[in-house]
Design an enzyme around this catalytic site. Structure first.
Site, PDB file in Angstrom:
ATOM      1  N   GLU A  82     -20.001  -6.395   8.660  1.00  0.00           N
ATOM      2  CA  GLU A  82     -21.034  -5.683   9.416  1.00  0.00           C
ATOM      3  C   GLU A  82     -22.114  -6.612   9.949  1.00  0.00           C
ATOM      4  O   GLU A  82     -22.621  -6.411  11.062  1.00  0.00           O
ATOM      5  CB  GLU A  82     -21.667  -4.588   8.543  1.00  0.00           C
ATOM      6  CG  GLU A  82     -20.743  -3.445   8.186  1.00  0.00           C
ATOM      7  CD  GLU A  82     -19.897  -3.703   6.953  1.00  0.00           C
ATOM      8  OE1 GLU A  82     -19.139  -2.813   6.558  1.00  0.00           O
ATOM      9  OE2 GLU A  82     -19.980  -4.832   6.380  1.00  0.00           O
ATOM     10  N   ARG A 100     -25.845  -2.858   5.190  1.00  0.00           N
ATOM     11  CA  ARG A 100     -25.455  -4.228   4.868  1.00  0.00           C
ATOM     12  C   ARG A 100     -25.923  -5.219   5.935  1.00  0.00           C
ATOM     13  O   ARG A 100     -25.935  -6.429   5.695  1.00  0.00           O
ATOM     14  CB  ARG A 100     -23.936  -4.305   4.721  1.00  0.00           C
ATOM     15  CG  ARG A 100     -23.397  -3.472   3.573  1.00  0.00           C
ATOM     16  CD  ARG A 100     -21.914  -3.145   3.731  1.00  0.00           C
ATOM     17  NE  ARG A 100     -21.066  -4.296   3.665  1.00  0.00           N
ATOM     18  CZ  ARG A 100     -20.456  -4.724   2.552  1.00  0.00           C
ATOM     19  NH1 ARG A 100     -20.641  -4.091   1.412  1.00  0.00           N
ATOM     20  NH2 ARG A 100     -19.678  -5.778   2.578  1.00  0.00           N
ATOM     21  N   LYS A 126       0.845  -1.189   0.000  1.00  0.00           N
ATOM     22  CA  LYS A 126       0.000   0.000   0.000  1.00  0.00           C
ATOM     23  C   LYS A 126       0.887   1.249   0.000  1.00  0.00           C
ATOM     24  O   LYS A 126       1.802   1.358   0.813  1.00  0.00           O
ATOM     25  CB  LYS A 126      -0.918  -0.016   1.219  1.00  0.00           C
ATOM     26  CG  LYS A 126      -2.094   0.950   1.132  1.00  0.00           C
ATOM     27  CD  LYS A 126      -3.099   0.675   2.233  1.00  0.00           C
ATOM     28  CE  LYS A 126      -4.323   1.573   2.088  1.00  0.00           C
ATOM     29  NZ  LYS A 126      -5.343   1.284   3.118  1.00  0.00           N
TER      30      LYS A 126
END
Length: 629
Positions: free
Chosen positions: A353, A381, A267
């Site tokens: 979630e 979600r 990253k």
């Protein structure tokens, strides 16, 4: 000036005027000799850093996917072959390679490219994506549809090791293996990060894959092979030749199963400050390229998020039953502060979630007080879990919804515009929205003390700047607060729109129009006494909310007034108007400009009030309404 290096730690400034151009399309890219692809990757990295430094955006993940995106568009016949990117954080190089360089300097701004993948933006954005974990399911659907129509195109799903913690990814892979979709390729972009470092046993399993070459097959290939996939890797995701070899193998015509290509990336690759601090450089504001220093912040009040985090920590230090739960959003939700203060009471479940909500429900059955801090858009979600696992059982779970309302540059997939509607319909649920810092603190205390499900939502950005009161005062459930008298028009607002209502009332007063203002506080239960008192002592009534009209606060208020009018045949209710956001997709933009366009700024509210009072629907002016009536 020196060109920007792709060697970690060797980033320098560069001359915008002399940088090489980018291929105008993947077709142009594929006509280049392979030895030129490194130049393309360098140009892409420069373009991303330069533009994001001026506009802000998702920097780290996109820098880490530059070589990966270049190799994918070189190896596959896009857009005939379909590439489905998960989320879009990693998609900036993809945008630049697919003819969108012109709109890239205004990414996330009005008129510019969206920060995420959007079908309306390019035929190369095969499937829109702003929420994690969707790419493999979409790719399975596309690949199966192509097979049913006797096509031979490949479908590639590019998913990060953070996003692949979402349970939906495994549902899709389980089905893909059963379907034996030989033209399906899943590219696992493994940088060991979500927004923050990854958590969970699966991340540890991926980390063990590096030892495979030396010690024989490790757990990673066996895991994916058990799901019906061939496994290739791990591959250096910054080595273009290694990537092209892997993708060539993945495209082999003799394959009978889907294939997963495991790519190791870094990253922030190629920009030293982002490599050193990938969390901070995940999503950035403006910064200086040469130094990596961010533009100095203006003196503003604390963010809503930080006020929540401090209040939760304060309350948890008084009650050991309080726990904090997030779904891979420690920094975004503010729970990083809670984690640092009370690490043994903090849970990051990954991008899961649904699991977060049901785990919280399980904790509540044992007498604990879990607080789920999840963005409004992401809590969608877990709707079934909120209904089935929390509300039906009336369990003591508190939901804190950050980013409620318009979110600016993140656009349509991240707008928090539906939470009032999807929460206020549920049995046993409390729904609140604070107007300032102290109401947020009081609502959080009330939600945690309440022995059932409760939700509070607040917007993105800075809070109004009210001096913090301590200790946190109690808050009566279902009671609003009358902030201003007036018998011409009643402005009934919730959350951040209360400040707008007060500003509009001041503007109307200059025209001789007396406006009352009620901070409703609660979307459920409504302050029926306060709302009906306002309705009975005014000629016009306007509700304000930063939420879609359908199913929202305004519809709840007008329904209450209509029921009262049906009950009392002798009462003529005031003319009413709901000021809310429209029933359409709202793209990225500047929230204050969008609110003004929708009539939800102070001048717009005042304009609506004048028009309503002038309409023939306005009822005769009743008697005076005194505070406390």
């Amino acid at each position: 000036m020196t060109a920007l290096s792709t060697v970690p730690g060797e980033t320098t400034a560069y001359d915008r005027a002399t940088r090489p151009g980018l291929p105008a399309s993947p077709e142009v890219l594929r006509r280049l000799p392979r030895r030129r692809l490194g130049e393309v990757a360098s140009a892409l990295r420069r373009e991303i850093i330069d533009n994001v430094s001026r506009t802000g955006g998702h920097l780290g993940a996109s820098l880490g996917a530059v070589e990966l995106s270049t190799a994918l568009h070189y190896a596959f016949d896009t857009p005939r072959d379909r590439i489905v990117f998960d989320v879009g954080h990693q998609g900036y190089a993809h945008k630049l390679l697919t003819g969108r360089a012109k709109g890239f300097p205004e990414i996330g701004q009005p008129g510019g490219n969206g920060k995420f993948l959007r079908r309306c933006e390019s035929p190369h954005d095969v499937f829109g994506a702003g929420h994690a974990g969707t790419s493999i399911s979409a790719a399975v659907g596309i690949a199966e549809s192509i097979r049913r129509q006797d096509g031979d195109e490949h479908v590639v799903a590019v998913i990060g090791d953070g996003a692949i913690t979402a349970g939906m990814a495994y549902e899709a892979m389980n089905h893909a293996g059963d379907l034996e979709l030989s033209k399906l390729v899943v590219v696992l972009n493994d940088n060991r990060m979500s927004i923050s470092p990854n958590v969970g046993a699966l991340s540890d399993t991926f980390a063990q894959a590096d030892a495979r070459a030396e010690d024989g097959p490790g757990p990673t290939p066996h895991f994916f092979e058990a799901l019906g996939f061939d496994y290739l890797g791990p591959v250096d995701g910054h080595d273009l030749e290694a990537l092209l070899r892997a993708f060539s193998s993945a495209r082999r015509s003799d394959r009978s199963r889907p294939v997963l290509v495991h790519c190791r990336t870094q990253k922030g690759h190629g920009y030293a400050p982002a490599e050193r601090d990938p969390v901070r450089y995940h999503g950035v504001g403006r910064f200086d390229v040469a130094s990596g220093r961010f533009a100095p912040s203006q003196a503003v009040p604390p963010s809503w998020t930080s006020v929540f985090a401090d209040a939760l920590t304060e309350l948890a230090q008084e009650d050991e039953r309080i726990l904090g739960i997030t779904a891979a959003m420690a920094e975004g939700t503010g729970l990083a502060r809670f984690r640092d203060a009370l690490p043994d009471r903090y849970y990051d479940v990954g991008i899961a979630e649904q699991h977060a909500v049901t785990m919280a429900a399980g904790m509540a059955t044992e007498g604990l007080k879990p607080v789920c801090a999840i963005y409004s858009t992401f809590l969608q979600r877990a709707f079934d879990q909120i209904v089935h696992d929390v509300c039906v059982q009336n369990l003591d779970v508190t939901f804190v919804l950050d980013r409620g309302g318009l979110v600016g540059a993140d656009g349509a997939t991240h707008q928090g515009l539906y939470d009032f509607a999807y929460l206020r319909t549920l049995p046993n649920m409390l729904v609140m929205a604070p107007r300032d810092e102290n109401e947020l603190r009081r609502m959080l205390r009330a939600a945690i003390l309440h022995p059932g499900p409760a939700a509070l939502r607040f917007p993105r950005g800075s809070a109004p700047g009210a001096p913090i009161e301590s200790p946190i005062r109690p808050l009566a459930l279902g009671e609003g607060e009358k902030l201003r008298d007036g018998d011409d028009v009643a402005l009934i607002a919730v959350g951040a729109t209360v400040a707008t209502a007060l500003q509009a009332a001041e503007e109307l007063a200059r025209d001789g129009i007396a406006a009352s203002v009620l901070d409703a506080r609660f979307v459920k239960p409504l302050d029926a006494d306060g709302i009906l008192a306002a309705a009975r002592h005014t000629r016009a009534l306007i509700t304000l909310e930063e939420h879609v009209e359908g199913g929202g606060f305004g519809e709840a208020v007008t329904s209450l007034v209509a029921r009262e009018a049906a009950r009392d045949a002798g009462w003529t209710p005031p003319a009413t108007r709901i000021l809310a956001l429209p029933d359409r997709v709202i793209e990225h933009g500047i929230p204050r400009q969008q609110l003004a366009a929708f009539g939800l700024d102070a001048p717009g509210v005042a304009r609506t009030a004048r028009g309503l009072l002038q309409s023939r629907a306005a009822a005769p002016k009743p008697g005076d309404w005194k505070p406390g009536d």
